[in-house]
Motif scaffolding. Structure first.
Motif, mmCIF file in Angstrom:
data_model
loop_
_atom_site.group_PDB
_atom_site.id
_atom_site.type_symbol
_atom_site.label_atom_id
_atom_site.label_comp_id
_atom_site.label_asym_id
_atom_site.label_seq_id
_atom_site.Cartn_x
_atom_site.Cartn_y
_atom_site.Cartn_z
ATOM 1 N N SER A 180 0.833 -1.220 0.000
ATOM 2 C CA SER A 180 0.000 0.000 0.000
ATOM 3 C C SER A 180 0.858 1.256 0.000
ATOM 4 O O SER A 180 0.489 2.274 0.589
ATOM 5 N N ASN A 181 2.021 1.175 -0.633
ATOM 6 C CA ASN A 181 2.949 2.302 -0.753
ATOM 7 C C ASN A 181 3.405 2.823 0.614
ATOM 8 O O ASN A 181 3.602 4.024 0.797
ATOM 9 N N ASN A 182 3.609 1.884 1.567
ATOM 10 C CA ASN A 182 4.020 2.320 2.911
ATOM 11 C C ASN A 182 5.518 2.574 3.024
ATOM 12 O O ASN A 182 6.021 2.960 4.075
ATOM 13 N N LYS A 183 6.253 2.314 1.931
ATOM 14 C CA LYS A 183 7.696 2.579 1.873
ATOM 15 C C LYS A 183 8.439 1.937 3.048
ATOM 16 O O LYS A 183 9.349 2.525 3.640
ATOM 17 N N THR A 184 8.005 0.711 3.350
ATOM 18 C CA THR A 184 8.591 -0.042 4.454
ATOM 19 C C THR A 184 8.934 -1.444 3.990
ATOM 20 O O THR A 184 8.174 -2.067 3.250
ATOM 21 N N ALA A 185 10.084 -1.928 4.418
ATOM 22 C CA ALA A 185 10.500 -3.293 4.109
ATOM 23 C C ALA A 185 10.854 -3.996 5.412
ATOM 24 O O ALA A 185 11.137 -3.355 6.433
ATOM 25 N N HIS A 186 10.836 -5.335 5.363
ATOM 26 C CA HIS A 186 11.115 -6.120 6.555
ATOM 27 C C HIS A 186 12.139 -7.199 6.234
ATOM 28 O O HIS A 186 12.013 -7.891 5.213
ATOM 29 N N PRO A 187 13.163 -7.363 7.075
ATOM 30 C CA PRO A 187 14.164 -8.407 6.836
ATOM 31 C C PRO A 187 13.511 -9.777 6.697
ATOM 32 O O PRO A 187 12.596 -10.123 7.446
ATOM 33 N N GLY A 188 13.976 -10.544 5.701
ATOM 34 C CA GLY A 188 13.444 -11.876 5.492
ATOM 35 C C GLY A 188 12.182 -11.930 4.667
ATOM 36 O O GLY A 188 11.572 -12.996 4.524
ATOM 37 N N ASN A 189 11.769 -10.786 4.107
ATOM 38 C CA ASN A 189 10.548 -10.726 3.308
ATOM 39 C C ASN A 189 10.819 -10.076 1.948
ATOM 40 O O ASN A 189 11.920 -9.613 1.676
#
Length: 238
Positions: free
Chosen positions: A42-51
């Motif tokens: 949703s264009n949250n400009k967030t990433a998560h390790p392992g994903n």
């Protein structure tokens, strides 16, 4: 009256002028444009390790696309870096969708990152869009293991399976198949799945109408807290 030699010279001159004018007109074409850039869920400009990190944009290039380069780097110090050039389903196109899922290694350091998407056309014109990205850890996000897809011999049935883990319980699962100018999306809310923390997904998608080519398969898991995570696999239809 012109001689044959003179006529040939005139024809060659005309052809040269036409080619020169055409080349000038090509070089005068507008630079590429990048629209609707979406980074993260949703264009949250967030990433998560392992994903996976979802990145999508609409690209227009009157001079036709040569390639698209994606770069990601930490705002400061050392950290996760990406520098990848894409041409598949892009090169030679005037209008194309850039839709990729970038693997974020489990070892990626959390923090602030910066990204660039650069489009170069066949005339050498370049357009670049940049974005900020935050890498954060969230152990409550849905996750999957053993995600596999496979096409049957007849080429009309796509098998997909994965083990889903959702600490906030599963709300729905979406399978999207796209490639070669064709796409299909199916949403699952089976009673055996909804509300579960762990579920072994095993589905078959009818892809009878899909032409030959390379395809992306996206598995999106949405939990009952509204959090979602998306994963990607590929297959080829001969």
């Amino acid at each position: 009256m012109k001689t044959t030699k003179q006529l040939i010279c005139l024809m060659l001159l005309s052809a040269s002028l036409f080619t020169a004018c055409k080349k000038d007109n090509d070089n005068d074409s507008p630079a590429p444009s990048i629209d609707g850039l979406e980074v993260g869920t949703s264009n949250n400009k967030t990433a998560h390790p392992g994903n996976d990190l979802h990145i999508e944009a609409q690209i227009t290039a009157p001079g036709t696309i040569k390639d698209v380069v994606l770069e990601i780097h930490p705002e400061s110090g050392d950290g996760w870096k990406v520098n990848t050039t894409y041409t598949e389903n892009l090169a030679g196109q005037k209008n194309a969708e850039f839709h990729e899922h970038i693997d974020v290694p489990a070892t990626t350091a959390v923090g602030d990152y910066h990204g660039h998407i650069k489009v170069t056309d066949e005339n050498g014109k370049v357009t670049e869009a940049d974005f900020d990205l935050k890498v954060t850890a969230d152990p409550t996000l849905p996750s999957v293991t053993g995600f596999e897809v496979g096409l049957n011999t007849a080429g009309n049935d796509l098998h997909a399976e994965a083990t889903i883990n959702a600490p906030n319980k599963i709300a729905k699962v979406v399978l999207e198949v796209h490639g070669a100018g064709w796409e299909k999306e199916v949403t699952y809310t089976d009673a055996a799945m909804v509300g579960k923390v762990t579920y072994n997904l095993h589905k078959h998608v009818d892809v009878t109408g899909s032409p030959k080519g390379h395809y992306h398969v996206h598995l999106k898991v949405v939990d009952q807290a509204g959090k979602e995570n998306e994963f990607e696999e590929h297959f080829d239809k001969p």
